[in-house]
Design a protein around this motif. Structure first.
Motif, PDB file in Angstrom:
ATOM      1  N   ASN A 136       0.818  -1.224   0.000  1.00 47.57           N
ATOM      2  CA  ASN A 136       0.000   0.000   0.000  1.00 47.57           C
ATOM      3  C   ASN A 136       0.846   1.266   0.000  1.00 47.57           C
ATOM      4  OD1 ASN A 136      -2.527  -1.359   0.003  1.00 47.57           O
ATOM      5  ND2 ASN A 136      -2.215  -1.813   2.172  1.00 47.57           N
ATOM      6  N   VAL A 137       1.818   1.320  -0.886  1.00 52.26           N
ATOM      7  CA  VAL A 137       2.702   2.478  -0.976  1.00 52.26           C
ATOM      8  C   VAL A 137       2.257   3.468  -2.051  1.00 52.26           C
ATOM      9  CG1 VAL A 137       4.717   1.294  -0.047  1.00 52.26           C
ATOM     10  CG2 VAL A 137       4.298   1.250  -2.508  1.00 52.26           C
ATOM     11  N   TYR A 138       1.219   3.108  -2.819  1.00 49.74           N
ATOM     12  CA  TYR A 138       0.762   3.994  -3.887  1.00 49.74           C
ATOM     13  C   TYR A 138       0.183   5.265  -3.283  1.00 49.74           C
ATOM     14  CZ  TYR A 138      -1.663   5.751  -8.001  1.00 49.74           C
ATOM     15  OH  TYR A 138      -2.087   6.536  -9.042  1.00 49.74           O
ATOM     16  N   ASP A 139       0.745   6.396  -3.674  1.00 53.84           N
ATOM     17  CA  ASP A 139       0.250   7.714  -3.273  1.00 53.84           C
ATOM     18  C   ASP A 139       0.151   8.532  -4.559  1.00 53.84           C
ATOM     19  OD1 ASP A 139       0.329  10.543  -2.663  1.00 53.84           O
ATOM     20  OD2 ASP A 139       0.895  10.017  -0.615  1.00 53.84           O
ATOM     21  N   LYS A 140      -1.061   8.859  -4.953  1.00 51.18           N
ATOM     22  CA  LYS A 140      -1.301   9.518  -6.240  1.00 51.18           C
ATOM     23  C   LYS A 140      -0.455  10.780  -6.399  1.00 51.18           C
ATOM     24  CE  LYS A 140      -5.017  11.196  -9.169  1.00 51.18           C
ATOM     25  NZ  LYS A 140      -6.450  11.411  -9.310  1.00 51.18           N
ATOM     26  N   ASP A 141      -0.365  11.608  -5.355  1.00 48.76           N
ATOM     27  CA  ASP A 141       0.401  12.856  -5.458  1.00 48.76           C
ATOM     28  C   ASP A 141       1.885  12.594  -5.684  1.00 48.76           C
ATOM     29  OD1 ASP A 141      -1.884  14.420  -5.122  1.00 48.76           O
ATOM     30  OD2 ASP A 141      -1.668  14.461  -2.935  1.00 48.76           O
ATOM     31  N   ILE A 142       2.436  11.604  -4.990  1.00 40.30           N
ATOM     32  CA  ILE A 142       3.856  11.272  -5.151  1.00 40.30           C
ATOM     33  C   ILE A 142       4.100  10.680  -6.542  1.00 40.30           C
ATOM     34  CG2 ILE A 142       5.696   9.718  -4.372  1.00 40.30           C
ATOM     35  CD1 ILE A 142       4.628  10.138  -1.514  1.00 40.30           C
ATOM     36  N   VAL A 143       3.247   9.736  -6.929  1.00 39.14           N
ATOM     37  CA  VAL A 143       3.405   9.083  -8.232  1.00 39.14           C
ATOM     38  C   VAL A 143       3.310  10.098  -9.361  1.00 39.14           C
ATOM     39  CG1 VAL A 143       2.237   7.518  -9.852  1.00 39.14           C
ATOM     40  CG2 VAL A 143       2.681   6.789  -7.508  1.00 39.14           C
ATOM     41  N   GLN A 144       2.342  11.000  -9.292  1.00 34.74           N
ATOM     42  CA  GLN A 144       2.110  11.933 -10.398  1.00 34.74           C
ATOM     43  C   GLN A 144       3.108  13.087 -10.439  1.00 34.74           C
ATOM     44  OE1 GLN A 144      -2.086  12.876 -10.490  1.00 34.74           O
ATOM     45  NE2 GLN A 144      -2.530  10.922 -11.443  1.00 34.74           N
ATOM     46  N   SER A 145       4.042  13.117  -9.511  1.00 33.51           N
ATOM     47  CA  SER A 145       5.083  14.145  -9.574  1.00 33.51           C
ATOM     48  C   SER A 145       6.466  13.521  -9.754  1.00 33.51           C
ATOM     49  CB  SER A 145       5.062  14.988  -8.299  1.00 33.51           C
ATOM     50  OG  SER A 145       5.410  14.199  -7.176  1.00 33.51           O
ATOM     51  N   GLY A 146       6.508  12.244 -10.131  1.00 36.62           N
ATOM     52  CA  GLY A 146       7.794  11.564 -10.186  1.00 36.62           C
ATOM     53  C   GLY A 146       8.084  10.859 -11.488  1.00 36.62           C
ATOM     54  N   THR A 147       9.210  10.177 -11.451  1.00 33.49           N
ATOM     55  CA  THR A 147       9.696   9.398 -12.582  1.00 33.49           C
ATOM     56  C   THR A 147       8.981   8.053 -12.641  1.00 33.49           C
ATOM     57  OG1 THR A 147      11.853  10.459 -12.403  1.00 33.49           O
ATOM     58  CG2 THR A 147      11.793   8.369 -13.576  1.00 33.49           C
ATOM     59  N   VAL A 148       8.793   7.553 -13.864  1.00 35.30           N
ATOM     60  CA  VAL A 148       8.150   6.267 -14.090  1.00 35.30           C
ATOM     61  C   VAL A 148       9.061   5.432 -14.990  1.00 35.30           C
ATOM     62  CG1 VAL A 148       6.103   5.103 -14.999  1.00 35.30           C
ATOM     63  CG2 VAL A 148       5.885   7.397 -14.015  1.00 35.30           C
ATOM     64  N   LEU A 149       9.240   4.167 -14.655  1.00 36.41           N
ATOM     65  CA  LEU A 149       9.909   3.229 -15.549  1.00 36.41           C
ATOM     66  C   LEU A 149       8.848   2.289 -16.104  1.00 36.41           C
ATOM     67  CD1 LEU A 149      13.219   2.137 -13.726  1.00 36.41           C
ATOM     68  CD2 LEU A 149      12.962   3.733 -15.624  1.00 36.41           C
ATOM     69  N   ALA A 150       8.917   2.021 -17.402  1.00 35.25           N
ATOM     70  CA  ALA A 150       7.974   1.117 -18.047  1.00 35.25           C
ATOM     71  C   ALA A 150       8.724  -0.064 -18.644  1.00 35.25           C
ATOM     72  CB  ALA A 150       7.195   1.849 -19.139  1.00 35.25           C
ATOM     73  N   PHE A 151       8.065  -1.214 -18.649  1.00 34.93           N
ATOM     74  CA  PHE A 151       8.684  -2.459 -19.085  1.00 34.93           C
ATOM     75  C   PHE A 151       7.841  -3.152 -20.141  1.00 34.93           C
ATOM     76  CE2 PHE A 151       9.938  -1.539 -14.784  1.00 34.93           C
ATOM     77  CZ  PHE A 151      11.291  -1.824 -14.745  1.00 34.93           C
ATOM     78  N   ASP A 152       8.498  -3.566 -21.221  1.00 31.33           N
ATOM     79  CA  ASP A 152       7.901  -4.439 -22.217  1.00 31.33           C
ATOM     80  C   ASP A 152       8.509  -5.812 -21.967  1.00 31.33           C
ATOM     81  OD1 ASP A 152       6.513  -5.387 -24.499  1.00 31.33           O
ATOM     82  OD2 ASP A 152       8.308  -5.093 -25.721  1.00 31.33           O
ATOM     83  N   PHE A 153       7.768  -6.655 -21.251  1.00 31.99           N
ATOM     84  CA  PHE A 153       8.277  -7.947 -20.805  1.00 31.99           C
ATOM     85  C   PHE A 153       8.259  -8.970 -21.929  1.00 31.99           C
ATOM     86  CE2 PHE A 153       7.398 -12.245 -19.308  1.00 31.99           C
ATOM     87  CZ  PHE A 153       8.461 -12.455 -18.451  1.00 31.99           C
ATOM     88  N   GLY A 154       9.352  -9.701 -22.045  1.00 29.65           N
ATOM     89  CA  GLY A 154       9.426 -10.836 -22.956  1.00 29.65           C
ATOM     90  C   GLY A 154      10.247 -11.928 -22.302  1.00 29.65           C
ATOM     91  N   GLU A 155      10.073 -13.143 -22.782  1.00 32.67           N
ATOM     92  CA  GLU A 155      10.810 -14.254 -22.188  1.00 32.67           C
ATOM     93  C   GLU A 155      12.309 -14.140 -22.437  1.00 32.67           C
ATOM     94  OE1 GLU A 155       8.701 -18.214 -22.220  1.00 32.67           O
ATOM     95  OE2 GLU A 155       7.605 -17.155 -23.811  1.00 32.67           O
ATOM     96  N   ARG A 156      12.700 -13.518 -23.526  1.00 30.62           N
ATOM     97  CA  ARG A 156      14.122 -13.343 -23.850  1.00 30.62           C
ATOM     98  C   ARG A 156      14.615 -11.931 -23.517  1.00 30.62           C
ATOM     99  NH1 ARG A 156      19.193 -15.009 -24.265  1.00 30.62           N
ATOM    100  NH2 ARG A 156      20.333 -13.690 -25.694  1.00 30.62           N
ATOM    101  N   ARG A 157      13.824 -10.919 -23.898  1.00 30.90           N
ATOM    102  CA  ARG A 157      14.245  -9.525 -23.719  1.00 30.90           C
ATOM    103  C   ARG A 157      13.191  -8.733 -22.945  1.00 30.90           C
ATOM    104  NH1 ARG A 157      15.229 -10.744 -28.887  1.00 30.90           N
ATOM    105  NH2 ARG A 157      13.371  -9.647 -29.589  1.00 30.90           N
ATOM    106  N   ILE A 158      13.679  -7.716 -22.237  1.00 29.70           N
ATOM    107  CA  ILE A 158      12.789  -6.766 -21.563  1.00 29.70           C
ATOM    108  C   ILE A 158      13.187  -5.368 -22.024  1.00 29.70           C
ATOM    109  CG2 ILE A 158      12.031  -5.781 -19.369  1.00 29.70           C
ATOM    110  CD1 ILE A 158      12.762  -8.461 -18.038  1.00 29.70           C
TER     111      ILE A 158
END
Length: 154
Positions: free
Chosen positions: A8-30
């Motif tokens: 339960n660490v999700y805080d909308k204000d903190i999340v919406q003012s910060g950096t985000v990493l996104a992942f395209d998951f694959g069995e061989r590559r990410i």
């Protein structure tokens, strides 16, 4: 979208003012992209080309230490009709591991067509065919991140 947040660490204000990493998951590559929530920017970052979870998570740990994201977004691979596949289950397991290891909220977003869109973007920049292989997954992660930003800005 599906939120994974065991602590339960999700805080909308903190999340919406910060950096985000996104992942395209694959069995061989990410593929990995980085973005800033405040300005909804999304940029390809890198591709981890290794099947070993130990190697993958070591590289992800390094990226998290450098970028200090407040949120992780993972593209959820579904079949064209929206049903789940074997890779969907592996991806959900990967997302749960990210949440458990790094104590960061993880949002799963539908990634249908992200690789096709990434390939089209690379074609438009003159990168075609086999030359796309090195960039395709990280550009797909970028499209996943853009999709997430589009869904929360509505």
């Amino acid at each position: 979208m599906l939120l994974i947040d065991n602590e339960n660490v999700y805080d909308k204000d903190i999340v919406q003012s910060g950096t985000v990493l996104a992942f395209d998951f694959g069995e061989r590559r990410i593929g990995i992209a980085v973005g800033e929530h405040l300005i909804s920017s999304a940029n390809p970052l890198t591709t981890i080309d290794n099947e070993s979870n130990e190697v993958r998570f070591a590289a992800i740990t390094e990226l998290i230490n450098v970028w200090q994201p407040k949120l992780l977004v993972v593209g959820l691979p579904l079949s064209l009709d929206g049903s789940e596949t074997d890779v969907t289950q592996l991806c959900k397991k990967f997302a749960r591991r990210l949440n458990g290891r790094f104590n960061l909220p993880v949002i799963l977003v539908d990634e249908r067509y992200s690789s096709a869109e990434a390939s089209q973007l690379l074609n438009q920049t003159g990168i075609k065919g086999r030359a796309q292989k090195a960039m395709l997954d990280q550009v797909a992660a970028q499209t996943i991140l853009r999709s997430y930003f589009d869904s929360v800005s509505r």
